[in-house]
Design an enzyme around this catalytic site. Sequence first.
Site, PDB file in Angstrom:
ATOM      1  CG  HIS A 117      -1.909  -1.035   1.362  1.00  0.00           C
ATOM      2  ND1 HIS A 117      -2.016  -1.838   2.474  1.00  0.00           N
ATOM      3  CD2 HIS A 117      -2.886  -1.435   0.521  1.00  0.00           C
ATOM      4  CE1 HIS A 117      -3.021  -2.696   2.308  1.00  0.00           C
ATOM      5  NE2 HIS A 117      -3.555  -2.471   1.120  1.00  0.00           N
ATOM      6  CE  LYS A 122     -14.284  -8.448   4.848  1.00  0.00           C
ATOM      7  NZ  LYS A 122     -13.754  -7.792   3.674  1.00  0.00           N
ATOM      8  NE  ARG A 159      -2.832  -7.455  -4.064  1.00  0.00           N
ATOM      9  CZ  ARG A 159      -3.473  -7.943  -3.023  1.00  0.00           C
ATOM     10  NH1 ARG A 159      -2.826  -8.119  -1.904  1.00  0.00           N
ATOM     11  NH2 ARG A 159      -4.750  -8.255  -3.073  1.00  0.00           N
ATOM     12  CB  SER A 192      -3.926  -7.020   4.825  1.00  0.00           C
ATOM     13  OG  SER A 192      -3.612  -5.756   4.301  1.00  0.00           O
TER      14      SER A 192
HETATM   15  O1  PNS Z   1      -8.715  -3.544   0.671  1.00  0.00           O
HETATM   16  P1  PNS Z   1      -9.949  -4.154   0.086  1.00  0.00           P
HETATM   17  O2  PNS Z   1     -10.617  -5.067   1.097  1.00  0.00           O
HETATM   18  O3  PNS Z   1      -9.686  -4.854  -1.212  1.00  0.00           O
HETATM   19  O4  PNS Z   1     -10.956  -2.938  -0.213  1.00  0.00           O
HETATM   20  C1  PNS Z   1     -12.255  -3.149  -0.674  1.00  0.00           C
HETATM   21  C2  PNS Z   1     -13.056  -1.825  -0.640  1.00  0.00           C
HETATM   22  C3  PNS Z   1     -13.052  -1.283   0.759  1.00  0.00           C
HETATM   23  C4  PNS Z   1     -12.415  -0.840  -1.580  1.00  0.00           C
HETATM   24  C5  PNS Z   1     -14.521  -2.124  -1.094  1.00  0.00           C
HETATM   25  O5  PNS Z   1     -15.063  -3.114  -0.284  1.00  0.00           O
HETATM   26  C6  PNS Z   1     -15.396  -0.866  -1.083  1.00  0.00           C
HETATM   27  O6  PNS Z   1     -15.336  -0.077  -1.980  1.00  0.00           O
HETATM   28  N1  PNS Z   1     -16.214  -0.698  -0.044  1.00  0.00           N
HETATM   29  C7  PNS Z   1     -17.079   0.456   0.103  1.00  0.00           C
HETATM   30  C8  PNS Z   1     -18.545   0.061  -0.027  1.00  0.00           C
HETATM   31  C9  PNS Z   1     -19.096   0.322  -1.416  1.00  0.00           C
HETATM   32  O7  PNS Z   1     -19.180   1.439  -1.871  1.00  0.00           O
HETATM   33  N2  PNS Z   1     -19.498  -0.775  -2.114  1.00  0.00           N
HETATM   34  C10 PNS Z   1     -20.115  -0.693  -3.428  1.00  0.00           C
HETATM   35  C11 PNS Z   1     -19.155  -0.560  -4.575  1.00  0.00           C
HETATM   36  S1  PNS Z   1     -18.276  -2.000  -4.968  1.00  0.00           S
END
Ligand code: PNS
Length: 166
Positions: A18, A42, A91, A129
């Site tokens: 990151h 979660k 990635r 992570s």
């Molecule tokens: O680090 P991660 O777990 O890959 O991140 C995922 C994340 C947080 C970017 C994704 O879950 C997210 O965008 N969450 C916000 C909720 C949202 O807007 N969801 C709808 C669009 S996909």
Amino acid sequence: MKKIAVYPGSFDPITNGHVDILKRGMKMFDEIIILVAYNPNKASLFTPEERVEIIKEVTKNWENIRVDSSAGLLVEYVKNAGANVIFRGLRALSDFEYEFQMALMNRRLDREVETVFLMSGYKWFYTSSSIIKEAASLGGSVKGMVPEIVCQRLQRKFAELKGTKP
Ligand code: PNS
């Protein structure tokens, strides 16, 4: 117009992968908001507050960085923050389908918001992570894969969870 990007993620915890994406992104945008986007239903190792605190510590000497958290819809956050870019690192091939799915959903929700991907540095292609947490939970060293403060916080957290002193 100021180019403000939102860099969302779980950051449970932030890794050097990151950090690499962030440092390169700082050359592309005027400001980056690192957003701990969490789902209250979660399970996570660190609380959203802890994740924000750790990221603030890691980025304390960096300019044009803000750290925030949200449990809401990402595109809403982006709009309210006055940004119009979602910034993500990509990635290995395994990330593609998930990232495309999210990018397309976000684009469907708000066509003004673009997702910009930066390819991860090859050193970080297979770090995540989750794998870092697994190794650290079993006492493995994750030095060099996460910022120093994250190493300490992981040790502390697992010691707390196991009821032993760090
Ligand atoms: O680090 P991660 O777990 O890959 O991140 C995922 C994340 C947080 C970017 C994704 O879950 C997210 O965008 N969450 C916000 C909720 C949202 O807007 N969801 C709808 C669009 S996909």
